[in-house]
Design a protein around this motif. Sequence first.
Motif, PDB file in Angstrom:
ATOM      1  N   PHE A   1       0.841  -1.208   0.000  1.00 29.93           N
ATOM      2  CA  PHE A   1       0.000   0.000   0.000  1.00 29.93           C
ATOM      3  C   PHE A   1       0.866   1.245   0.000  1.00 29.93           C
ATOM      4  CE2 PHE A   1      -2.994  -2.957   2.499  1.00 29.93           C
ATOM      5  CZ  PHE A   1      -3.360  -3.583   1.329  1.00 29.93           C
TER       6      PHE A   1
ATOM      7  N   ILE B   1       1.982   1.878  -3.506  1.00 28.69           N
ATOM      8  CA  ILE B   1       0.885   2.441  -4.306  1.00 28.69           C
ATOM      9  C   ILE B   1       0.792   3.945  -4.055  1.00 28.69           C
ATOM     10  CG2 ILE B   1      -1.634   2.493  -4.545  1.00 28.69           C
ATOM     11  CD1 ILE B   1      -1.598  -0.536  -3.961  1.00 28.69           C
ATOM     12  N   CYS B   2       0.824   4.348  -2.766  1.00 32.30           N
ATOM     13  CA  CYS B   2       0.750   5.779  -2.437  1.00 32.30           C
ATOM     14  C   CYS B   2       1.935   6.522  -3.028  1.00 32.30           C
ATOM     15  CB  CYS B   2       0.723   5.971  -0.927  1.00 32.30           C
ATOM     16  SG  CYS B   2      -0.804   5.399  -0.187  1.00 32.30           S
TER      17      CYS B   2
ATOM     18  N   LEU C   1      -5.836   7.044   1.621  1.00 30.75           N
ATOM     19  CA  LEU C   1      -5.859   5.888   0.719  1.00 30.75           C
ATOM     20  C   LEU C   1      -5.181   4.698   1.385  1.00 30.75           C
ATOM     21  CD1 LEU C   1      -6.363   4.714  -2.149  1.00 30.75           C
ATOM     22  CD2 LEU C   1      -4.095   5.521  -2.754  1.00 30.75           C
TER      23      LEU C   1
ATOM     24  N   THR D   1      -7.416   3.312   4.099  1.00 32.65           N
ATOM     25  CA  THR D   1      -8.529   2.565   3.518  1.00 32.65           C
ATOM     26  C   THR D   1      -8.075   1.172   3.090  1.00 32.65           C
ATOM     27  OG1 THR D   1      -9.345   4.654   2.668  1.00 32.65           O
ATOM     28  CG2 THR D   1     -10.328   2.662   1.756  1.00 32.65           C
ATOM     29  N   LEU D   2      -6.974   1.127   2.328  1.00 30.75           N
ATOM     30  CA  LEU D   2      -6.496  -0.163   1.835  1.00 30.75           C
ATOM     31  C   LEU D   2      -6.131  -1.071   3.007  1.00 30.75           C
ATOM     32  CD1 LEU D   2      -4.258   1.110  -1.104  1.00 30.75           C
ATOM     33  CD2 LEU D   2      -6.388  -0.149  -1.305  1.00 30.75           C
TER      34      LEU D   2
ATOM     35  N   LEU E   1      -9.235  -2.496   4.716  1.00 32.73           N
ATOM     36  CA  LEU E   1      -9.851  -3.555   3.913  1.00 32.73           C
ATOM     37  C   LEU E   1      -9.040  -4.837   4.053  1.00 32.73           C
ATOM     38  CD1 LEU E   1     -10.828  -1.557   0.709  1.00 32.73           C
ATOM     39  CD2 LEU E   1     -12.340  -2.394   2.491  1.00 32.73           C
ATOM     40  N   PHE E   2      -7.720  -4.680   4.052  1.00 30.91           N
ATOM     41  CA  PHE E   2      -6.849  -5.844   4.232  1.00 30.91           C
ATOM     42  C   PHE E   2      -7.123  -6.530   5.573  1.00 30.91           C
ATOM     43  CE2 PHE E   2      -2.994  -6.737   6.723  1.00 30.91           C
ATOM     44  CZ  PHE E   2      -2.637  -7.950   6.184  1.00 30.91           C
TER      45      PHE E   2
END
Lengths: 462, 182
Positions: A125, A128-129, A427, A430-431, A434-435
């Motif tokens: 993550f 990604i950021c 972000l 959030t990720l 969810l994980f």
Amino acid sequence: MANHGPNTALREETPVILPGHDFETVTETVAEIPLSKRFPLGWIGMLLIGLSLAGMLHMALGYLVLKGIGIWGNNVPVGWAFDIINFVWWIGIGHAGTLISAILLLFKQQWRMSISRFAEAMTIFAVICAAIFPVFHTGRPWLAAYWLFPYPNTMGLWPQFKSPLIWDVFAVSTYATVSIVFWYVGMIPDMATLRDRAVSKVKASIYGMLSLGWRGSARHWHRYEVATLILAGLSTPLVLSVHTVVSFDFAVSVIPGWHATIFPPYFVAGAIYAGFAMVLTLAIPVRRFYGMESLITMRHIDNMAKITLATGLMVSYGYAMEAFFAWYSGSPHERFMMWNRMFGPYAWSYWTLIAINMVMIQLLWFPKVRHNTTVLFVMSLLIGVGMWLERFVIIVTSLNRDFIPASWGMYYPTQWDFMTFFGTIGLFLTLFLLFLRFVPMISIFEVKMLLPQSKVKGDHAH
Amino acid sequence: MHTNEPTNRRHGVMAEFESAQAVVDAARKVMAHGFTKVEGYSPVPIEELNDIIHQTRTVLPKLVLAGGLTGMATGFALQYWASVIEYPMNIGGRPQASWITFIIPSYELTILFAALTAAIGMIVLNGLPQPYHPVFNVDRFAMASSDKFFLVVESADPKFDQAGTSEFLRSTGAKGVYDVDE
């Protein structure tokens, strides 16, 4: 060596996992979370915060694409600012995940097993950021494909392979791909566990597909273990190369304050330091919220604090050497750069970073501090701030006053800079939430390997 | 995937064990008895189990080496071709084929190709994805991913016979013995 070292008997350490666990309780504790029907209120609340911030990111990036990168504060002479500060910050944070899952695996550090899964998730993550910043700094991200990646296009253009920026593209995209692959491969057996435990047909088939039909045969496991070991062996040089290459973005240039041979090791140490602080930031609340204290024990917290201290000291050495080199070089430009850092208009950022990364971390020498999760949590957040400031100092104070005084200028971030930065934090949050909810956050089969039930005595000396 | 229609074909006989030690001991006895089509199943990797039953090691490391070398060659060839042949740029008179600057992308592609070979190679050699396998027909097998260990003697084994093999497996200390439908 973790459990069998000669010192273990002398130092009474907390065990890697607390007594009272067997295969069934480990499976139950971890698998219960993705398989339950409940969505705890705390989780929903945090998700809403994360989603709101992510929405803000969406807005900031949408406006950037509409108006162009002029909405950001960076301009001549400070041409690089939040975009690269945040990129380096996020990429650095990711490093702890790979260190835990790869390097500690090679060193047979058994304590890594409870934290490797979510540290790896953190890595992915964070990458990604990080990727958002350079891609959107191009202003036209839909064109970035042919600027960044070598593929045959109708214009016949190719990237400049002699530029560190292209090396960075290769390093970061390889890092992202290998991290995702390693993470997924590590999850296959646990997905099978979820498949076998799921009550609902839908969940059973989703986890079943993700498990690829894993059935844990001796042959499967043998190839699996070989593949995992190889992936760890490959990720180790990879993770060391990524921040090295990121540091080349600076070190290969001729700007005073950037052109320094100490940058690669200094950046790698800083990355691991920031990354472990982030793992602590995440692990401390997660283990309490989900009642994982028996699997993520004080031993983990203590060890992570020790690594944070060790890498923090390396970073402190880096700061000292930067100052020494500037003086010893005899170059007036180098000396001025250091003077400007310490006493120029951004002196506050330099001294704050020294206060955090050099002075505050000395508290970690004391076991009392390492065993106080509240203090550690606050410290880990401050280290995040400190490492962000380190990149701010390196980038902004090197650029704002360069060789010609006529071209000096100040840099001030705009609201869009802040919205983008805090948006990526949203972000990430959030990720990560969810994980936590849908994937086993602790590697079930690896933790089981620590239990006596999985030990075999025999004529093989393993 | 459970099939409800009865079949006469058997995949083999499955025995259940409580611990890694028990399944390894049983596997030694089964192999010593002369069975050849045997497979062990466990919730955690047990290195000994593969050594005892299959006595072979995977070719995966060799594939990974080949993958890594391919990656390195690809990276270097790509850069050489793009910077020297297809799109040469004269910047300050520096040499086009400066191999030193090609090191990093070549290095990254070495790792990328090797890692993908390791992951995909493991999956493909294991015959995955494979949604159906006869062992899933045994209800107790759901515990193979939790806390139970299993040994299967397949019907393809020349020494296999339904009753005798079940009896033999029981004698190795199995907690339960089940027929596995095809």
